[in-house]
Motif scaffolding. Structure first.
Motif, PDB file in Angstrom:
ATOM      1  N   ASN A 132     -38.136 -12.565  48.462  1.00 10.57           N
ATOM      2  CA  ASN A 132     -37.724 -13.626  47.955  1.00 10.57           C
ATOM      3  C   ASN A 132     -36.404 -13.909  48.525  1.00 10.57           C
ATOM      4  O   ASN A 132     -35.758 -15.320  48.533  1.00 10.57           O
ATOM      5  N   THR A 133     -35.774 -12.961  49.152  1.00 11.68           N
ATOM      6  CA  THR A 133     -34.688 -13.286  49.915  1.00 11.68           C
ATOM      7  C   THR A 133     -34.388 -12.408  51.303  1.00 11.68           C
ATOM      8  O   THR A 133     -35.296 -11.731  51.566  1.00 11.68           O
TER       9      THR A 133
ATOM     10  N   TYR B  12     -48.697 -13.533  52.604  1.00 11.60           N
ATOM     11  CA  TYR B  12     -47.535 -14.650  52.986  1.00 11.60           C
ATOM     12  C   TYR B  12     -47.907 -15.388  54.158  1.00 11.60           C
ATOM     13  O   TYR B  12     -48.862 -15.266  55.164  1.00 11.60           O
TER      14      TYR B  12
ATOM     15  N   PRO C  79     -39.727 -18.317  51.407  1.00 12.57           N
ATOM     16  CA  PRO C  79     -38.979 -19.289  51.134  1.00 12.57           C
ATOM     17  C   PRO C  79     -37.842 -19.596  52.107  1.00 12.57           C
ATOM     18  O   PRO C  79     -37.627 -18.857  53.089  1.00 12.57           O
TER      19      PRO C  79
ATOM     20  N   LYS D 120     -44.530  -5.905  47.847  1.00 11.51           N
ATOM     21  CA  LYS D 120     -43.592  -6.453  47.250  1.00 11.51           C
ATOM     22  C   LYS D 120     -43.358  -8.029  47.647  1.00 11.51           C
ATOM     23  O   LYS D 120     -43.647  -8.232  48.681  1.00 11.51           O
ATOM     24  N   GLU D 121     -42.764  -8.741  46.837  1.00 18.69           N
ATOM     25  CA  GLU D 121     -42.691  -9.969  47.000  1.00 18.69           C
ATOM     26  C   GLU D 121     -41.259 -10.213  48.073  1.00 18.69           C
ATOM     27  O   GLU D 121     -40.188  -9.266  48.144  1.00 18.69           O
TER      28      GLU D 121
ATOM     29  N   TYR E  34     -49.609  -9.145  47.811  1.00 15.99           N
ATOM     30  CA  TYR E  34     -49.339 -10.450  48.229  1.00 15.99           C
ATOM     31  C   TYR E  34     -49.460 -10.688  49.678  1.00 15.99           C
ATOM     32  O   TYR E  34     -49.321 -10.075  50.433  1.00 15.99           O
TER      33      TYR E  34
ATOM     34  N   ARG F 108     -48.358 -16.533  48.746  1.00 15.64           N
ATOM     35  CA  ARG F 108     -46.925 -16.720  48.763  1.00 15.64           C
ATOM     36  C   ARG F 108     -46.692 -17.268  49.968  1.00 15.64           C
ATOM     37  O   ARG F 108     -47.385 -17.274  51.171  1.00 15.64           O
TER      38      ARG F 108
ATOM     39  N   ASP G 261     -34.467  -8.751  50.965  1.00 17.32           N
ATOM     40  CA  ASP G 261     -35.761  -8.077  50.853  1.00 17.32           C
ATOM     41  C   ASP G 261     -36.634  -7.439  51.840  1.00 17.32           C
ATOM     42  O   ASP G 261     -37.502  -6.588  51.778  1.00 17.32           O
TER      43      ASP G 261
END
Length: 367
Positions: free
Chosen positions: A170-171, A238, A306, A167-168, A236, A303, A174
């Motif tokens: 993003n925050t 990273y 962030p 899963k991504e 994904y 990815r 997560d």
């Protein structure tokens, strides 16, 4: 040129003197270069020709430099001991030496984490610079002494990838509940953000990810990750692996065996370690890019973490370091040394190295 050939090849003008000297020197050389056979265990699977290949290159260079008198046989995980027991095997004399990242053993001594690299510390060049010229090696010597081993850098991966996820991310939220294979203090840092860290040897990661025993995994780089097939079980990929900006491997040698070596054999081992470190980093620098292109071409989604995710990890890391430093004076010495070296030298990096890299990356498609 081999040392015996050198002795035999003296100019004719001093032939008589050389023959006489050789009659004395040859037996002396034979006595000072005894035939020795050692065993080395590696923490890395044999198919990984950069990681296990680094151990093989080290052994090859030692053998060549001693005319085959000093031979080191390399063994993979499980052939003598499991991957995460390499230091123990060298400590107790099961093997004479072991090739391993010493951050695997922070449960024994937290300061060992700095020998491999801690989250938000250095890139590959500065990690090596700190060890060789910033006091890092002396600190690692102090940490390793309690385990009856001598250690020195032997292998460097460069900046590692952030890993494979289903899963991504993003925050910072997560991370919560994520069962993540990660080594060293990176796992302790992410645990503060809700990760459930798992320290699993390289050869066991794929089946754990495939079965769902873990949700995500980091290992090293595209070159290795492609070989291990992680793209088949996670979507994904990273970057960056902020916990391993430049991960250093070590050769750890049983102290009694080390002390029994002739001094020039000790010097040869250190020189071979330095040469094999450069060999390994150059291999990754040459092959990571093409491997990443192949992975993306077959469906991997690249990815980047962030900034809020990175910032929360930075805060968690330095809170953890402060707590660990309060408990362990040697950890504090290494931490203070690392931060001072990082602060001083990234200023130079920003002025010139980073500026040049940024310029070249911006213009890479113009020619």
């Amino acid at each position: 040129m081999k040392r015996r050939d050198f002795l035999k090849g003296a100019p004719g003008a001093v032939a008589a003197g050389t023959v006489a000297a050789a009659g004395v020197a040859m037996p002396a050389i034979a006595q000072s270069s005894p035939a020795i056979k050692w065993r080395m265990t590696s923490s890395f699977p044999k198919p990984l020709d950069a990681l296990f290949g680094n151990a093989e290159m080290f052994a090859k260079l030692v053998g060549e430099a001693t005319d085959g008198q000093f031979q080191i046989q390399c063994f993979g995980p499980g052939e003598i001991v499991p991957a995460l027991q390499a230091l123990d095997a060298a400590q107790n004399g099961t093997v004479e030496c072991a090739h391993t990242p010493i951050y695997f053993y922070t449960g024994k001594e937290t300061a060992l984490a700095f020998g491999t690299g801690v989250p938000f510390s250095f890139n590959s060049r500065l990690q090596y610079a700190w060890l060789l010229n910033g006091g890092g090696n002396a600190l690692m010597d102090e940490a390793l002494a309690k385990f009856n081993v001598v250690g020195f850098p032997c292998g460097q991966s460069g900046t590692q990838m952030g890993g494979w996820f289903r899963k991504e991310i993003n925050t910072p939220e997560d991370w919560k509940g994520l069962k993540f294979r990660i080594g060293g203090l990176g796992g302790d840092v992410l645990a503060r953000l809700g990760v459930v860290p798992q320290q699993i040897a390289g050869g066991d990661i794929y089946p754990a990810l495939e079965r769902g025993t873990i949700d995500a995994a980091e290992f090293v780089s595209p070159y290795d990750d492609e070989k291990l097939g992680f793209a088949k079980v996670a979507k994904y990929y990273y970057a960056p692996g902020f916990w391993e900006g430049g991960a250093m491997l070590h050769m750890v040698v049983n102290r009694d065996k080390w002390n029994a070596l002739p001094k020039h054999y000790q010097a040869i081992m250190r020189q071979a370690a330095d040469a094999s470190t450069n060999w390994m980093l150059a291999k990754y620098d040459a092959f990571n890019g093409p491997a990443l292109k192949r992975l993306i071409g077959t469906g991997t989604e690249l990815r980047f973490f962030p900034n809020p995710v990175l910032d929360s990890a930075w805060t968690a890391a330095h809170q953890l370091y402060g707590e660990m430093a309060a408990k362990n004076p040697l950890f504090k010495k290494a931490l203070d040394s690392m931060i001072a070296f990082r602060t001083e030298n990234y200023l130079w990096w920003q002025v010139n190295e980073y500026a040049f890299d940024t310029l070249m990356i911006r213009n890479r498609t113009k020619t």
